[in-house]
Design a protein around this motif. Structure first.
Motif, short mmCIF file in Angstrom:
data_model
loop_
_atom_site.label_atom_id
_atom_site.label_comp_id
_atom_site.label_asym_id
_atom_site.label_seq_id
_atom_site.Cartn_x
_atom_site.Cartn_y
_atom_site.Cartn_z
N PRO B 48 -76.41 -85.09 -107.94
CA PRO B 48 -77.24 -83.93 -107.60
C PRO B 48 -78.72 -84.30 -107.63
O PRO B 48 -79.16 -85.07 -108.49
N ARG B 49 -79.48 -83.77 -106.65
CA ARG B 49 -80.94 -83.94 -106.67
C ARG B 49 -81.54 -82.82 -107.50
O ARG B 49 -80.87 -81.79 -107.75
N ILE B 50 -82.81 -83.00 -107.86
CA ILE B 50 -83.44 -81.97 -108.69
C ILE B 50 -83.43 -80.63 -107.96
O ILE B 50 -83.79 -80.55 -106.77
N ASN B 57 -75.24 -75.63 -103.63
CA ASN B 57 -75.56 -76.67 -102.66
C ASN B 57 -74.34 -77.54 -102.36
O ASN B 57 -74.04 -77.83 -101.21
N TYR B 58 -73.70 -77.95 -103.41
CA TYR B 58 -72.50 -78.79 -103.30
C TYR B 58 -71.62 -78.55 -104.52
O TYR B 58 -72.08 -78.04 -105.54
N TYR B 59 -70.36 -78.98 -104.41
CA TYR B 59 -69.56 -79.22 -105.61
C TYR B 59 -69.70 -80.71 -105.89
O TYR B 59 -69.36 -81.54 -105.02
N PHE B 60 -70.22 -81.07 -107.04
CA PHE B 60 -70.43 -82.49 -107.36
C PHE B 60 -69.24 -83.03 -108.15
O PHE B 60 -68.87 -82.46 -109.18
#
Lengths: 209, 209
Positions: B48-50, B57-60
């Motif tokens: 994940p980005r800050i 945004n996404y499922y990481f």
């Protein structure tokens, strides 16, 4: 510049369903709301009644002329009701479509199936009542028929609903505004269907930039 | 009373097209306008980005977890970009559809074709730019690529447009408002399609009155 474009031809929109589903009311409301929409005018051998206008209510023709049109395949569908013929003249419809006008054809299920066999690229919409109970009430309310006739008419509607799989869309007539909204959306969506558009899109691409 | 009803399940609407057609802009505008519409969230193995939020945004996930999901067929589609995997988790989508929510999936053409093979009942919409000239301009305007890269990307878009026949609809992105209006109509119309509705309508009829 080679722009992508929607097809310029109009659509034939066939609005059908069992008697009592409310196709007439739906069509009237739809015509009020949508520009560039025409209702197909039927041809008949019956004599004009007072106030009826040629080309507005019907195209009035003699029986020999009507029979000639049947023979030459110039009708999208026709039926004989008692002593008179009624039908949809193909040329009048095709002319409007060619000029980019959408044409509404309000017709019973038997008629719609005949139109489909001749014009499969039409958009076939089946109007159903909110429930079968409501359909029976509506048939009763007309009040012009005996109990026996009501039952007969209802049973015929009941059977006819089995033809829905021949149609493209089902619109439930539970609310006239919603039904009209749905038909409007169907018309817009159909103009975006790949089968109608891919030919012109691929041609534009072949044209290069 | 046995009422006729529309299907309670939601629709998976796949919005795709060549890069530069403007799918992202169209999707954003669509989500703003239509209630009950969700955008599908991708799963990725990238860190994940800050500011990025899990599930928004996404499922990481870790790479081994992602690979397990591939193996067990739990992704509607996936791709490896450089060192990271990206994909669409099937369960998350199906859950929303089951609860009557429509799900938008914005995806490139390769991804859309994979989704179609697993979920043919989805609604596949191909966004095209106003013209191929305009597409080239848009790719150029991004300014992050060399002339050679622009040409390569354009040629790839050019080829990809030949996949349109795999889609259900084409929407020309000549005007963002009109494009959104058309997609809205497509969603309403699709819910009326006989293939989606006839099962419940016929069942209602069988139930009697």
């Amino acid at each position: 510049m080679n722009k992508f474009q929607y097809d310029k031809k109009g659509l034939l929109i066939v609005i059908s369903g069992p008697s009592g589903a409310g196709k007439g009311t739906v069509c009237k409301a739809l015509l009020k709301e949508v520009r560039n929409l025409n209702i197909s005018v039927s041809m008949t051998t019956r004599k004009p009644r007072i106030g009826e206008i040629e080309g507005v209510n019907y195209y009035f023709v003699q029986e020999n002329e009507f029979k000639k049109m049947i023979k030459e395949g110039e009708l999208l569908e026709y039926a004989k009701v008692y002593d008179n013929y009624y039908g949809t003249p193909k040329n009048k419809v095709l002319e409007k479509l060619k000029h980019g006008e959408d044409v509404i054809l309000e017709i019973d299920i038997q008629g719609a199936l005949k139109v489909k066999s001749q014009f499969p690229e039409g958009v076939f919409i089946f109007i159903v009542p909110p429930s079968m109970e409501e359909l029976k009430n509506r048939i009763k309310k007309r009040g012009t028929e005996t109990e026996e006739e009501v039952t007969k008419r209802f049973q015929s509607s009941y059977k006819e609903i089995n033809y829905i799989s021949k149609y493209n869309y089902i619109v439930i007539n539970d609310d006239i505004e919603k039904a009209v909204e749905r038909i409007k959306s169907i018309i817009i969506a159909e103009k975006c269907r790949v089968d109608r558009l891919k030919h012109t899109v691929l041609k534009t691409i072949e044209g290069g930039i």
